[in-house]
Design an enzyme around this catalytic site. Structure first.
Site, PDB file in Angstrom:
ATOM      1  N   TYR A  86     -27.344   0.897 -50.466  1.00  0.00           N
ATOM      2  CA  TYR A  86     -26.759   1.172 -51.772  1.00  0.00           C
ATOM      3  C   TYR A  86     -27.788   0.792 -52.843  1.00  0.00           C
ATOM      4  O   TYR A  86     -28.837   0.226 -52.555  1.00  0.00           O
ATOM      5  CB  TYR A  86     -25.434   0.414 -51.947  1.00  0.00           C
ATOM      6  CG  TYR A  86     -24.362   0.905 -50.994  1.00  0.00           C
ATOM      7  CD1 TYR A  86     -24.072   2.268 -50.890  1.00  0.00           C
ATOM      8  CD2 TYR A  86     -23.645   0.018 -50.177  1.00  0.00           C
ATOM      9  CE1 TYR A  86     -23.099   2.738 -50.014  1.00  0.00           C
ATOM     10  CE2 TYR A  86     -22.671   0.480 -49.298  1.00  0.00           C
ATOM     11  CZ  TYR A  86     -22.402   1.840 -49.219  1.00  0.00           C
ATOM     12  OH  TYR A  86     -21.449   2.306 -48.354  1.00  0.00           O
ATOM     13  N   GLU A 128     -15.779  -6.991 -53.914  1.00  0.00           N
ATOM     14  CA  GLU A 128     -17.183  -6.646 -53.709  1.00  0.00           C
ATOM     15  C   GLU A 128     -17.561  -5.500 -54.651  1.00  0.00           C
ATOM     16  O   GLU A 128     -17.275  -4.330 -54.375  1.00  0.00           O
ATOM     17  CB  GLU A 128     -17.349  -6.215 -52.252  1.00  0.00           C
ATOM     18  CG  GLU A 128     -18.750  -5.888 -51.846  1.00  0.00           C
ATOM     19  CD  GLU A 128     -18.782  -5.398 -50.402  1.00  0.00           C
ATOM     20  OE1 GLU A 128     -19.668  -5.835 -49.672  1.00  0.00           O
ATOM     21  OE2 GLU A 128     -17.938  -4.581 -50.012  1.00  0.00           O
ATOM     22  N   ALA A 143     -14.410  -9.261 -39.900  1.00  0.00           N
ATOM     23  CA  ALA A 143     -13.690  -8.054 -40.296  1.00  0.00           C
ATOM     24  C   ALA A 143     -12.811  -7.701 -39.101  1.00  0.00           C
ATOM     25  O   ALA A 143     -11.603  -7.903 -39.116  1.00  0.00           O
ATOM     26  CB  ALA A 143     -14.648  -6.935 -40.650  1.00  0.00           C
ATOM     27  N   ARG A 144     -13.452  -7.245 -37.998  1.00  0.00           N
ATOM     28  CA  ARG A 144     -12.658  -6.772 -36.861  1.00  0.00           C
ATOM     29  C   ARG A 144     -11.754  -7.839 -36.238  1.00  0.00           C
ATOM     30  O   ARG A 144     -10.568  -7.550 -35.992  1.00  0.00           O
ATOM     31  CB  ARG A 144     -13.587  -6.119 -35.823  1.00  0.00           C
ATOM     32  CG  ARG A 144     -14.121  -4.772 -36.306  1.00  0.00           C
ATOM     33  CD  ARG A 144     -15.190  -4.206 -35.401  1.00  0.00           C
ATOM     34  NE  ARG A 144     -16.423  -4.973 -35.466  1.00  0.00           N
ATOM     35  CZ  ARG A 144     -17.485  -4.761 -34.723  1.00  0.00           C
ATOM     36  NH1 ARG A 144     -17.463  -3.791 -33.829  1.00  0.00           N
ATOM     37  NH2 ARG A 144     -18.578  -5.484 -34.859  1.00  0.00           N
ATOM     38  N   CYS A 190     -13.722  -1.937 -44.997  1.00  0.00           N
ATOM     39  CA  CYS A 190     -13.054  -0.710 -45.439  1.00  0.00           C
ATOM     40  C   CYS A 190     -11.744  -0.521 -44.682  1.00  0.00           C
ATOM     41  O   CYS A 190     -11.566  -1.052 -43.580  1.00  0.00           O
ATOM     42  CB  CYS A 190     -13.979   0.475 -45.252  1.00  0.00           C
ATOM     43  SG  CYS A 190     -14.648   0.562 -43.599  1.00  0.00           S
ATOM     44  N   ARG A 201     -18.293 -10.482 -34.889  1.00  0.00           N
ATOM     45  CA  ARG A 201     -17.124 -10.191 -34.044  1.00  0.00           C
ATOM     46  C   ARG A 201     -16.745 -11.431 -33.232  1.00  0.00           C
ATOM     47  O   ARG A 201     -16.562 -11.398 -32.021  1.00  0.00           O
ATOM     48  CB  ARG A 201     -17.380  -8.968 -33.151  1.00  0.00           C
ATOM     49  CG  ARG A 201     -16.096  -8.230 -32.801  1.00  0.00           C
ATOM     50  CD  ARG A 201     -16.344  -6.818 -32.317  1.00  0.00           C
ATOM     51  NE  ARG A 201     -17.200  -6.750 -31.149  1.00  0.00           N
ATOM     52  CZ  ARG A 201     -16.795  -6.988 -29.897  1.00  0.00           C
ATOM     53  NH1 ARG A 201     -15.532  -7.271 -29.656  1.00  0.00           N
ATOM     54  NH2 ARG A 201     -17.642  -6.919 -28.903  1.00  0.00           N
ATOM     55  N   HIS A 260     -27.113  -2.248 -47.206  1.00  0.00           N
ATOM     56  CA  HIS A 260     -26.552  -1.006 -46.664  1.00  0.00           C
ATOM     57  C   HIS A 260     -26.973   0.257 -47.430  1.00  0.00           C
ATOM     58  O   HIS A 260     -26.177   1.188 -47.584  1.00  0.00           O
ATOM     59  CB  HIS A 260     -25.015  -1.100 -46.608  1.00  0.00           C
ATOM     60  CG  HIS A 260     -24.546  -2.113 -45.608  1.00  0.00           C
ATOM     61  ND1 HIS A 260     -23.374  -2.810 -45.735  1.00  0.00           N
ATOM     62  CD2 HIS A 260     -25.108  -2.562 -44.462  1.00  0.00           C
ATOM     63  CE1 HIS A 260     -23.217  -3.638 -44.718  1.00  0.00           C
ATOM     64  NE2 HIS A 260     -24.260  -3.509 -43.934  1.00  0.00           N
ATOM     65  N   TYR A 306     -22.908  -6.107 -54.295  1.00  0.00           N
ATOM     66  CA  TYR A 306     -23.140  -5.516 -52.972  1.00  0.00           C
ATOM     67  C   TYR A 306     -24.594  -5.046 -52.942  1.00  0.00           C
ATOM     68  O   TYR A 306     -24.949  -4.060 -53.582  1.00  0.00           O
ATOM     69  CB  TYR A 306     -22.176  -4.350 -52.795  1.00  0.00           C
ATOM     70  CG  TYR A 306     -22.008  -3.808 -51.386  1.00  0.00           C
ATOM     71  CD1 TYR A 306     -22.881  -4.132 -50.353  1.00  0.00           C
ATOM     72  CD2 TYR A 306     -20.952  -2.961 -51.086  1.00  0.00           C
ATOM     73  CE1 TYR A 306     -22.707  -3.639 -49.074  1.00  0.00           C
ATOM     74  CE2 TYR A 306     -20.764  -2.452 -49.806  1.00  0.00           C
ATOM     75  CZ  TYR A 306     -21.648  -2.790 -48.807  1.00  0.00           C
ATOM     76  OH  TYR A 306     -21.472  -2.280 -47.540  1.00  0.00           O
TER      77      TYR A 306
HETATM   78 FE1  SF4 Z   1     -11.322  -2.500 -34.567  1.00  0.00          FE
HETATM   79 FE2  SF4 Z   1      -9.067  -3.261 -33.434  1.00  0.00          FE
HETATM   80 FE3  SF4 Z   1     -10.917  -2.000 -31.950  1.00  0.00          FE
HETATM   81 FE4  SF4 Z   1     -11.327  -4.484 -32.778  1.00  0.00          FE
HETATM   82  S1  SF4 Z   1      -9.722  -3.796 -31.378  1.00  0.00           S
HETATM   83  S2  SF4 Z   1     -12.784  -2.828 -32.925  1.00  0.00           S
HETATM   84  S3  SF4 Z   1     -10.360  -4.477 -34.772  1.00  0.00           S
HETATM   85  S4  SF4 Z   1      -9.765  -1.181 -33.649  1.00  0.00           S
END
Ligand code: SF4
Ligand code: ADP
Length: 686
Positions: free
Chosen positions: A175, A104, A319-320, A31, A297, A173, A170
């Site tokens: 849904y 998705e 994602a992150r 998101c 991560r 979660h 999807y």
């Molecule tokens: Fe999200 Fe950036 Fe924090 Fe990583 S560093 S958790 S991508 S805000």
């Protein structure tokens, strides 16, 4: 430069149904707080990921029908041709950089209450809204199943029209598809409930619909959770889901696997480490022959390779890490490991979705600003003058300003009073569970090594006169803020009048430099984020008898937006910290604290040897005002401008300080940055 051959496997192409990804870097749907409302911002932001080398780039959850509406949380949609045009802007950009584009398809059910469209959501049964709103879903009847299949088909055809290569169902979660799957949410007695064959019927039908509609040219993926969302003997329970998975394992072209609990999948670094979800997902590839991707991560290249070589996954989902560094794959490919901006696991990125505003990131200040400001995560515009700049203070704001100004080619002096870089991130990272905060400093320090035009001075506390003696053209003050000891905060706007002896009052700054209280300690929280819970837990473990007193009705309420609130409160309970909510402090005489109820103002007393005040921070801005006076009195010599940024201007998140540093650096000698205020994104009308 090239990468270590050990990492070659990350750059092997992979066939996913009828399409081929050029490498194993897979940006999973995530998101953004942009969705259908901000298509230009979304397209440009995703485009950066493709430019940065991700083989697959997905957009966020995409509604197939107006009865699946999650506003104020932004989602994309494929309801009509205007959506097709909006998505096409993005897929064209992704393809230009050689990435596959994924979408998705999402039907919410009782999770969303369609506040915008006001259409009743369909679900297994008539169930109260899962976010606590006073709405219920409508139980699906035979016509609804026919409609749902048609909506998936129509959305898939529109996805094809919009240029997507991968289409998802999807199915986790909480849904709709997940609610049919789970025996603890599916109470139907028709052909869609009861046995595992019946509970898997809807997902099987939807996969079939997608395959039939677009399967010849597009890959069909399913996002799925492989565990039962419970623990058994300290391990994730998987029995029921495994039985379900056996029914469907070979049906789609790939599986995007995430643990059922958001707390694990999206856990902050305070509670979850890189790759912690492996025990949840490790059995999946033993059952399916289809490609599998999962998040974790991942920022360590060795861990990524290891995951593929050990047969846990086929692709590295992110994602992150892709938000913190959209150029992660390129940097690995080129062997530029030291340039990777590692995610710190703070989940500030998630707050955009939760608060209904565009995404932001602590480590990557350009995230979300690609379109409206034209910021790029890797490239900065060249300097436009020969100006020299003095940056005072090497916290996140000063570090980022010096780093970006240096990259632009300006001559920069960075002066820091302490004998280390990092400011608040260096201090806070010494507290338990916050060590990853240090990555904010590490990345920027590493970049300084490559910038001969940036001179760094430690142990260099500057006065206004010292600053002017440098004879620079511009001075930027990033001297930060200190925690207040007087109780001033959101509920005590003029402080707490009667607070007794100051040696019994502590602040987070004291704790961070090792001045610790003893005995019966009250941690008073009027701040609502991680600092008070971290300190309370730490002091309790150090032998104090801690009572957490908050004006809020829960611990870490801002953590509701970062997904860490439940974990924060659980950690306090497990540590044995007493908790008192919705109480303010009226007075303290060194022995007794007078509390007052936030609702009734009823008074009560509590014994305490010390209070740790976690209420608000005071900007350290004396230097700014002194320099401003000198400028106004014509005594500033060659200095043309004085600015303050970060916590010194307005104390806020680490992300805000990094952003302020970047903004200062990019707007120097360039007024175009201010135009963003009129660059508002819009959706197309049909
Ligand atoms: Fe999200 Fe950036 Fe924090 Fe990583 S560093 S958790 S991508 S805000
Ligand atoms: P921000 O989050 O805005 O970057 P921080 O509090 O993290 O702020 O960092 C501010 C930094 O400024 C600290 O490292 C502090 O030691 C430094 N600092 C404060 N005053 C001075 C000064 N007069 N001269 C040099 N450095 C200073």
């Amino acid at each position: 430069m090239t990468h270590d051959p050990h990492f070659d496997i990350l750059f092997d192409p992979l066939k996913i149904g009828p399409v081929i990804t050029k490498n194993r870097f897979y940006q999973v749907p995530h998101c953004t707080g942009m969705g259908w409302q901000r298509p230009n911002m979304l397209a440009e932001m995703r485009s950066m990921k493709a430019e940065g080398g991700w083989g697959v780039v997905n957009t966020e959850y995409c509604s197939i029908h107006p009865s699946s509406d999650d506003l104020p949380h932004s989602y994309t949609s494929l309801w009509d041709q205007s959506d097709v045009r909006a998505h096409r802007m993005m897929t064209d950009k992704l393809h230009k950089h050689g990435a596959l584009a994924g979408v998705e398809l999402w039907y919410s059910g009782a999770n969303a209450s369609s506040l915008y469209t006001r259409e009743a959501p369909l679900d297994v049964n008539s169930r109260p809204n899962l976010k606590g709103l006073p709405y219920q879903s409508r139980k699906m009847d035979k016509q609804d199943f026919r409609d749902l299949r048609q909506w998936f088909r129509d959305a898939a055809l529109r996805a094809k029209d919009a240029g997507f290569d991968i289409v998802y169902a999807y199915a986790n979660h909480h849904y709709l598809l997940n609610n049919f799957q789970r025996s603890d949410t599916n109470d139907r007695d028709d052909e869609y409930g009861g046995s595992v064959q019946n509970r898997s019927r809807l997902l099987r039908e939807i996969i079939e619909v997608l395959k039939d509609a677009v399967g010849e040219t597009m890959a069909v993926a399913v996002r799925f959770s492989p565990d039962d969302d419970k623990m058994k003997n300290n391990k994730p329970a998987v029995e029921e889901t495994r039985e379900f998975f056996l029914q469907v394992a070979e049906l789609p072209d790939m599986w995007d696997i995430t643990p059922a609990s958001w707390d694990i999948e999206l856990g902050t670094s305070r509670f979850v480490n890189e790759g912690d979800n492996e025990p949840y997902i490790s059995y999946v590839k033993q059952i399916t022959s289809k490609p599998v991707v999962t998040v974790g991560r991942f920022t360590s290249t060795d861990t990524m390779v290891n995951q593929i070589k050990r047969g846990i996954v086929d692709m590295i989902g992110a994602a992150r890490p892709s938000i913190a560094d959209p150029f992660l794959p390129k940097k690995i490919e080129e062997g530029r490991y030291e340039d990777i901006r590692e995610c710190i696991g703070c989940n500030i990125c998630y707050t955009g979705d939760q608060l209904g505003v565009p995404i932001r990131c602590t480590q990557n200040p350009t995230m979300g600003e690609e379109w409206r400001r034209g910021w790029h995560p890797e490239y900065v515009p060249e300097k436009k003058s020969e100006s020299s700049i003095l940056v005072i203070g090497a916290g996140p704001a000063g570090l980022e300003a010096a780093h970006a100004l240096g990259k632009r080619g300006y001559k920069v002096m960075l002066s820091e009073a302490r004998n280390e870089l990092g400011g608040r991130v260096a201090q806070e990272s010494r507290l338990p569970s916050l060590s990853e905060w240090m990555r904010v400093k590490d990345y920027r320090e590493q970049q300084f090594l490559k910038l001969p035009n940036v001179e760094v001075y430690l142990d260099s506390h500057l006065s206004a006169e010292d600053a002017l003696l440098t004879e620079v053209d511009h001075i930027v003050i990033a001297t930060g803020a200190k925690w207040r000891a007087d109780g001033f905060g959101r509920n005590n706007a003029i402080g707490i009048g009667n607070l007794g002896a100051s040696e019994q009052i502590f602040t987070p700054d004291d704790i961070m430099v090792g001045r610790l209280p003893q005995g019966k300690v009250i941690v008073f929280d009027d701040d609502y984020y991680y600092m008070a819970p971290v300190i309370a837990e730490m002091l309790q473990k150090a032998g104090c008898q801690v009572t957490f007193v908050s004006t809020s009705n829960m611990a870490c309420s801002f953590g509701s937006y970062t997904s860490e609130q439940p974990s924060a409160q659980k950690a306090l309970i497990n540590a044995g910290v007493q908790m008192i909510f919705s109480q303010n402090i009226q007075a303290y005489d060194g022995e007794n604290i007078e509390l007052s109820c936030m609702y009734t103002e009823r008074a009560s007393m509590l014994k305490a040897d010390a209070i740790v005040m976690v209420t608000a921070r005071l900007p350290i801005d004396e230097l700014y005002y002194q320099l401003q006076d000198l400028i106004e009195n014509g005594k500033a010599g060659s200095t043309q401008s004085i600015r303050r940024i970060g916590d010194c201007e307005a104390p806020a998140l680490i992300a805000s300080a990094v952003y302020a540093g970047r903004k200062y650096a990019l707007e120097l000698d360039d007024s175009s940055g201010t135009n963003y205020l009129v660059r508002r994104d819009v959706n197309f009308s049909s």
